[in-house]
Design an enzyme around this catalytic site. Structure first.
Site, short mmCIF file in Angstrom:
data_model
loop_
_atom_site.label_atom_id
_atom_site.label_comp_id
_atom_site.label_asym_id
_atom_site.label_seq_id
_atom_site.Cartn_x
_atom_site.Cartn_y
_atom_site.Cartn_z
N ARG A 15 0.84 -1.20 0.00
CA ARG A 15 0.00 0.00 0.00
C ARG A 15 0.87 1.26 0.00
NH1 ARG A 15 -3.47 -1.54 5.22
NH2 ARG A 15 -1.53 -2.61 5.66
N LYS A 75 2.02 1.35 7.39
CA LYS A 75 2.33 0.52 8.56
C LYS A 75 3.28 1.24 9.50
CE LYS A 75 0.84 -2.84 9.53
NZ LYS A 75 -0.44 -3.03 10.27
N TYR A 94 -0.42 3.99 10.74
CA TYR A 94 -0.82 2.99 11.73
C TYR A 94 0.38 2.72 12.63
CZ TYR A 94 -5.08 1.88 9.14
OH TYR A 94 -6.30 1.94 8.52
N HIS A 96 -0.12 0.89 16.23
CA HIS A 96 -0.39 -0.29 17.08
C HIS A 96 0.66 -0.42 18.18
CE1 HIS A 96 -3.51 -1.44 14.29
NE2 HIS A 96 -2.66 -1.34 13.30
N GLU A 118 -5.15 4.32 13.92
CA GLU A 118 -6.12 3.42 14.54
C GLU A 118 -6.73 3.96 15.83
OE1 GLU A 118 -2.89 2.83 14.41
OE2 GLU A 118 -2.18 2.17 16.37
N ASP A 270 -2.55 -7.51 15.09
CA ASP A 270 -1.81 -6.23 15.09
C ASP A 270 -1.92 -5.54 16.45
OD1 ASP A 270 -4.49 -5.67 14.81
OD2 ASP A 270 -4.24 -4.21 13.20
#
Ligand code: NAD
Length: 379
Positions: A15, A75, A94, A96, A118, A270
């Site tokens: 992506r 990511k 993101y 996490h 997120e 994740d």
């Protein structure tokens, strides 16, 4: 504000954090955009497509990080990227962080402001920047699980939809949020027998209406899960406690209740994983077996369908990154309190309570971490 888009370097990640449409919007708001050459390739977007919308193509990640004030990602940053972050810079991607204290500490050391897609919220308590990828991951979860149930792939050898005269397989979805809804919808479409477990009764009511009787909703408890496990062919784990490490909904000893070579798909991996026996895997090597049960635990499931995922993600992120670029972090969070909850790390401090709890680090309120405003160009 200079906005930078490096190429994603996590294994099997295709992506990209900005499309040419986004580059055009930023350009029209007066923000220079730098895109690392090849960043869009995995999503079938050529450098020339970005350049045609006013972006500058730069040769490497070092240039993107050196010049950009706002760095966009998909990511979590990999170690080589963390080393390039610096004070005064904002990272929007993101993250996490709750299950990853090492990365959290490393991001604190950079002095940058790190905003996690997120944990950005909206006025209804939903997670608008997690939702598009959860929609994709939910749909993939059932597809991947169905595939892994095939005998040549090590599965039980069950067709989820059955055939006339042979019963359908049982799909158990634990966590009926965005991932769970989409996973269940695909399982219903495949004509499996579907059971969705959640602890939120209002959510179960909504699902009951949405599925119109084509799936059963079950209040999630240790006992109700244990009663279903012996019947399940495919179990999809999709629980989330916002920002926090995922709770274990299936412990190792409960695997013995399951049929041999049933499949567990841990979408919550994740956030640390919701099955005790889960560990992160990649698209190249997505599964492993524990106690005769196949585990699929890919941490970036939407990365497998980058053309869909890139557009779904950037449709959702664009208004937020325009707000950040137009108003800076302070101005943007004043205008949108939901964006404030996205700030996980700021200037060396952890500024999200669930991340602080998950990592065992001290919590500092965002405004305190940002400190007094020192100039008009300040964040
Ligand atoms: N692996 C991947 O590539 C990928 C991609 C997208 C999302 N995700 C992850 O999937 C997970 C789910 O995301 P989502 O958007 O569906 O979240 P969501 O907030 O929409 O839904 C989570 C649901 O879990 C329920 N829940 C919480 N604790 C529970 C428990 N103990 N038992 C049963 N239900 C419980 C909640 O009530 C809620 O309905 C998150 O961890 C997210 O990060 C992973």
């Amino acid at each position: 504000m200079r906005v930078g888009v490096p190429t994603e370097i996590k294994p099997d990640e295709y992506r990209v954090a900005l499309t040419p449409a986004g580059a055009r919007e930023l350009a029209e708001h007066g923000h220079p955009v730098l895109v690392q050459s090849g960043a869009g390739e995995g999503s079938s977007i050529a450098d020339a497509d970005y350049a045609a919308q006013g972006a500058r193509i730069v040769p490497d990640a070092e240039t993107v990080f050196a010049e950009a004030e706002l760095v966009l990602g998909v990511k979590e940053p990999q170690p080589s990227e963390v080393r390039l972050l610096r004070p005064g810079q904002t990272l929007f991607t993101y993250l996490h962080l709750a299950p990853t204290p090492e990365l959290t500490r490393a991001l604190c050391e950079t002095g940058a402001i790190c905003i996690a897609y997120e944990t950005v919220g909206d006025a209804h308590g939903r997670l608008p920047l997690l939702a598009p990828m959860s929609e994709v991951a939910g749909k993939i979860a059932t597809q991947a699980g169905a595939f892994m149930l095939e005998k040549p792939l090590g599965g039980r050898g069950v067709l989820l939809g059955g055939v006339p005269g042979v019963a359908a397989g049982n799909v158990m979805v634990i966590g009926g949020g965005v991932v769970g809804f989409h996973a269940a919808s695909i399982a219903i479409g495949m004509e499996a027998d579907v059971f969705v477990f959640d602890r939120d009764l209002d959510r179960l009511r909504e699902l009951d209406v949405a599925f119109g009787g084509r799936a059963s909703t079950v209040y999630s408890s240790t006992l109700s899960i244990e009663e279903m496990l012996p019947r399940a062919d495919l179990v999809i784990g999709a629980v989330l406690v916002h920002g926090a490490r995922a709770p274990y909904v299936i412990k190792r000893e409960q695997l013995s209740l399951m049929k041999s070579r049933a499949v567990l798909v841990d979408v919550s991996i994740d956030q640390g994983g919701c099955f005790e026996t889960s560990r992160p895997t990649t698209h190249s090597d997505p599964t492993f077996v524990v106690d005769g049960i196949t585990h699929y635990c890919v941490t970036n499931m939407p990365g497998a369908v980058p053309i869909t995922s890139t557009h779904a993600l950037t449709n959702a992120t664009l208004p937020y990154l325009l707000a950040l670029a137009d108003h800076g972090v302070r101005g943007a969070i004043e205008r949108d309190p939901g964006l404030r909850s996205g700030i996980n790390v700021a200037r060396g401090r952890v500024t999200h309570a669930a991340v602080a709890e998950g990592t065992g680090m001290a919590f500092t309120p965002v405004e305190e971490a940002l400190g007094p405003q020192s100039s008009v160009l300040d964040t």
